[in-house]
Design a protein around this motif. Structure first.
Motif, mmCIF file in Angstrom:
data_model
loop_
_atom_site.group_PDB
_atom_site.id
_atom_site.type_symbol
_atom_site.label_atom_id
_atom_site.label_comp_id
_atom_site.label_asym_id
_atom_site.label_seq_id
_atom_site.Cartn_x
_atom_site.Cartn_y
_atom_site.Cartn_z
ATOM 1 N N GLY A 7 -44.402 -62.718 13.830
ATOM 2 C CA GLY A 7 -43.972 -64.497 12.775
ATOM 3 C C GLY A 7 -42.874 -65.577 13.403
ATOM 4 N N GLY A 8 -43.119 -66.217 12.817
ATOM 5 C CA GLY A 8 -41.866 -67.074 12.625
ATOM 6 C C GLY A 8 -41.154 -67.498 14.143
ATOM 7 N N ARG A 9 -40.508 -67.484 15.343
ATOM 8 C CA ARG A 9 -40.028 -68.511 16.240
ATOM 9 C C ARG A 9 -39.272 -67.765 17.030
ATOM 10 N NH1 ARG A 9 -42.237 -73.043 18.019
ATOM 11 N NH2 ARG A 9 -42.037 -72.415 20.058
ATOM 12 N N LEU A 10 -39.529 -67.516 18.276
ATOM 13 C CA LEU A 10 -38.557 -66.358 19.045
ATOM 14 C C LEU A 10 -37.818 -67.627 20.280
ATOM 15 C CD1 LEU A 10 -37.456 -64.001 19.713
ATOM 16 C CD2 LEU A 10 -39.568 -63.055 21.121
ATOM 17 N N VAL B 67 -31.675 -67.002 12.574
ATOM 18 C CA VAL B 67 -30.927 -66.371 13.118
ATOM 19 C C VAL B 67 -30.889 -66.436 14.815
ATOM 20 C CG1 VAL B 67 -30.317 -63.662 13.324
ATOM 21 C CG2 VAL B 67 -32.080 -64.811 11.489
ATOM 22 N N VAL B 68 -29.239 -66.660 14.850
ATOM 23 C CA VAL B 68 -29.310 -67.043 16.325
ATOM 24 C C VAL B 68 -28.019 -66.289 16.758
ATOM 25 C CG1 VAL B 68 -28.133 -68.894 17.650
ATOM 26 C CG2 VAL B 68 -29.517 -69.642 15.690
ATOM 27 N N ILE C 141 -33.805 -52.214 19.064
ATOM 28 C CA ILE C 141 -31.971 -53.006 18.880
ATOM 29 C C ILE C 141 -32.464 -54.353 17.719
ATOM 30 C CG2 ILE C 141 -30.469 -54.464 19.939
ATOM 31 C CD1 ILE C 141 -31.134 -53.295 22.618
ATOM 32 N N LEU C 142 -33.408 -54.950 17.798
ATOM 33 C CA LEU C 142 -33.641 -56.274 16.915
ATOM 34 C C LEU C 142 -35.031 -56.098 16.302
ATOM 35 C CD1 LEU C 142 -31.871 -58.773 18.864
ATOM 36 C CD2 LEU C 142 -31.470 -58.263 16.203
ATOM 37 N N TYR C 143 -35.529 -56.617 14.620
ATOM 38 C CA TYR C 143 -36.335 -56.565 14.496
ATOM 39 C C TYR C 143 -36.341 -57.922 13.290
ATOM 40 C CZ TYR C 143 -39.949 -54.771 11.854
ATOM 41 O OH TYR C 143 -41.063 -54.199 10.576
ATOM 42 N N GLN C 144 -38.227 -58.571 13.604
ATOM 43 C CA GLN C 144 -38.602 -58.961 13.106
ATOM 44 C C GLN C 144 -39.684 -59.367 12.129
ATOM 45 O OE1 GLN C 144 -36.531 -63.426 13.858
ATOM 46 N NE2 GLN C 144 -39.303 -64.024 14.026
ATOM 47 N N ASN C 145 -40.581 -59.530 11.669
ATOM 48 C CA ASN C 145 -41.618 -59.025 11.051
ATOM 49 C C ASN C 145 -41.927 -59.836 10.030
ATOM 50 O OD1 ASN C 145 -44.523 -58.164 10.353
ATOM 51 N ND2 ASN C 145 -43.613 -56.027 12.083
ATOM 52 N N THR C 146 -42.823 -60.589 9.726
ATOM 53 C CA THR C 146 -43.063 -61.303 8.458
ATOM 54 C C THR C 146 -43.620 -61.263 7.828
ATOM 55 O OG1 THR C 146 -44.388 -63.123 10.228
ATOM 56 C CG2 THR C 146 -41.935 -64.277 9.225
ATOM 57 N N CYS C 147 -44.727 -60.226 8.074
ATOM 58 C CA CYS C 147 -45.328 -59.021 7.545
ATOM 59 C C CYS C 147 -45.207 -58.002 6.458
ATOM 60 C CB CYS C 147 -47.059 -58.859 8.355
ATOM 61 S SG CYS C 147 -48.057 -60.969 9.016
ATOM 62 N N ARG D 259 -36.480 -68.350 12.240
ATOM 63 C CA ARG D 259 -36.582 -68.278 14.055
ATOM 64 C C ARG D 259 -35.238 -67.999 14.911
ATOM 65 N NH1 ARG D 259 -38.586 -74.007 15.410
ATOM 66 N NH2 ARG D 259 -40.300 -75.298 14.021
ATOM 67 N N LEU D 260 -35.688 -66.992 15.684
ATOM 68 C CA LEU D 260 -34.620 -66.032 16.383
ATOM 69 C C LEU D 260 -34.915 -66.484 17.353
ATOM 70 C CD1 LEU D 260 -33.110 -63.665 16.059
ATOM 71 C CD2 LEU D 260 -35.537 -61.963 16.937
ATOM 72 N N VAL D 261 -33.464 -66.938 17.594
ATOM 73 C CA VAL D 261 -32.684 -67.137 18.565
ATOM 74 C C VAL D 261 -31.751 -66.211 19.541
ATOM 75 C CG1 VAL D 261 -31.370 -68.982 20.631
ATOM 76 C CG2 VAL D 261 -33.388 -69.219 17.994
ATOM 77 N N LEU D 262 -31.998 -66.019 20.494
ATOM 78 C CA LEU D 262 -31.055 -64.412 21.192
ATOM 79 C C LEU D 262 -30.126 -65.679 22.490
ATOM 80 C CD1 LEU D 262 -33.276 -61.678 21.078
ATOM 81 C CD2 LEU D 262 -31.864 -62.668 19.488
ATOM 82 N N GLN D 263 -29.383 -65.504 22.585
ATOM 83 C CA GLN D 263 -28.207 -65.778 24.099
ATOM 84 C C GLN D 263 -27.303 -64.992 24.517
ATOM 85 O OE1 GLN D 263 -28.726 -70.502 22.134
ATOM 86 N NE2 GLN D 263 -26.586 -70.531 21.698
ATOM 87 N N HIS D 264 -27.042 -65.407 25.667
ATOM 88 C CA HIS D 264 -25.829 -65.825 26.088
ATOM 89 C C HIS D 264 -25.340 -64.082 25.748
ATOM 90 C CE1 HIS D 264 -25.666 -69.164 27.200
ATOM 91 N NE2 HIS D 264 -25.465 -70.113 25.998
ATOM 92 N N LEU D 265 -25.573 -63.166 25.971
ATOM 93 C CA LEU D 265 -26.261 -62.043 25.815
ATOM 94 C C LEU D 265 -26.844 -60.786 26.702
ATOM 95 C CD1 LEU D 265 -27.824 -61.456 22.010
ATOM 96 C CD2 LEU D 265 -25.360 -60.904 22.603
#
Length: 350
Positions: free
Chosen positions: A179-182, A107-108, A125-131, A149-155
């Motif tokens: 979990g995953g990557r940030l 998710v980018v 605002i944002l939530y990612q939880n593989t468990c 894989r969560l990527v946040l950019q230019h925000l």
């Protein structure tokens, strides 16, 4: 936190009339000339993602089309997400937390330098939880899942608030990740909040628990200001490595009271004005970065680092840490370190 680290903190709290070094802490002198902050090279893996061909858009070209609902739906669908909200800066106040679904490969979110996502002072605002099975359970090894894989950019992420969110320890006023990557590139975090007290609870801006194969979470060219939380009011983590490049941390405050675990008669917290990192074998690199004017009511006005099994390392390179008072305890100005090795390289720490 393990018992040995607990005893060290208790001793420090009793002794403090000035900076001290606890058992197992190694406070290295600065190496080489300390000539202020200068940008450092960034590894390719930590750089921005190409979003020239998005999988989906938020908005159809007008500010009115860029709604909370559109953001929440786009994040749930996953992929590379762009924004078409017109030519001017726009703020989208979320009515619900945007949640990543664990079947997403990545998710980018790329705001193009024009988009602010706001929690309105009311919600994360944002939530990612593989468990979290509600976001789809994909593996029995959820704490070491490779994706999403969560990527946040230019925000800009503003006015997020995770107060009262207690799942997996809470925290993460703007962003919570397990979990995953940030990866965070060119993002401004401002005015975010999480619970005011509590041991090991933190991350007014960002809270991270677990990254795939213990790879680092990346923060590049980003700004953190005005965070307020019990601990780690910019970044907070347990057992997670970080690489922070060319970023700025100002006016973040760890406002808990009683440290971790909480002293008798206190609610706990108050460590890591800007950065709070706890766990066993993890590593933190801060490079080309300014950490100035942050405060911890307990330990580590700039950085609180505790490696319970003494395997973790902290490196501060080509950076400036100044005016980061630790009102309780520290091992260097603005730093509380307990681990295998601390290195201050070409940096000003005062």
């Amino acid at each position: 936190m393990h018992r040995l680290a607990t005893l060290a903190l208790a001793l420090l709290a009793l002794l403090l009339s000035g900076p001290v070094t606890g058992p197992g802490a190694v406070a290295s002198p600065a190496i080489g000339p300390a000539d202020g902050v200068r940008a450092v090279p960034v590894p390719a893996e930590a750089g921005a993602v190409d979003t020239s061909d998005p999988d989906r858009w938020v908005g159809n070209g007008t500010p009115q089309s860029c709604t909370s609902r559109a953001v929440v739906r786009a994040v749930a669908a996953g992929g590379v997400i762009g924004f078409r909200c017109g030519p001017d800066p726009v703020t989208i106040e979320l009515r619900k937390t945007a949640k990543v679904v664990n079947t997403s490969r990545r998710v980018v979110l790329d705001g193009g330098g024009l988009v602010t996502l706001s929690g309105g002072g009311e919600r994360r605002i944002l939530y990612q939880n593989t468990c979290d099975p509600k976001q789809t359970w994909t593996t029995s090894h959820c704490n070491d899942q490779a994706k999403p894989r969560l990527v946040l950019q230019h925000l800009t992420l503003a006015d997020g608030n995770a107060t009262g969110e207690r799942a997996d320890g809470g925290g993460g006023g703007a962003v919570f990740v397990r979990g995953g990557r940030l990866k965070i590139v060119d993002v401004t975090f401002t005015g975010n909040r999480c619970d005011r007290t509590g041991p090991d609870l933190g991350g007014a801006a960002v809270r991270v628990l677990d990254q795939h194969r213990d790879q680092p979470a990346y923060v590049v060219d980003s700004t953190f200001t005005g965070g307020r939380c019990s601990n780690g009011s910019a970044l907070s983590s347990i057992g997670v490595s970080w690489e922070v490049y060319n970023s700025t941390f100002t006016d973040n405050r760890a406002i808990g009271r009683g440290a971790n675990p909480a002293r008798s008669g206190t609610p706990g917290g108050g460590s890591g004005g800007a950065i709070y990192a706890d766990g066993n074998d993890f590593h933190v690199l801060v490079a080309g970065t300014s950490i100035t004017g942050n405060v911890a009511r307990e330990g580590g006005g700039a950085i609180f680092f505790v490696s319970n099994d003494r395997t973790g390392t902290l490196t501060v390179r080509s950076s400036t840490l100044s005016d980061n008072p630790s009102l309780g305890f520290e091992t260097d100005p603005g730093i509380f370190f307990l681990g295998r090795r601390q290195r201050l390289v070409d940096s000003v720490v005062e």
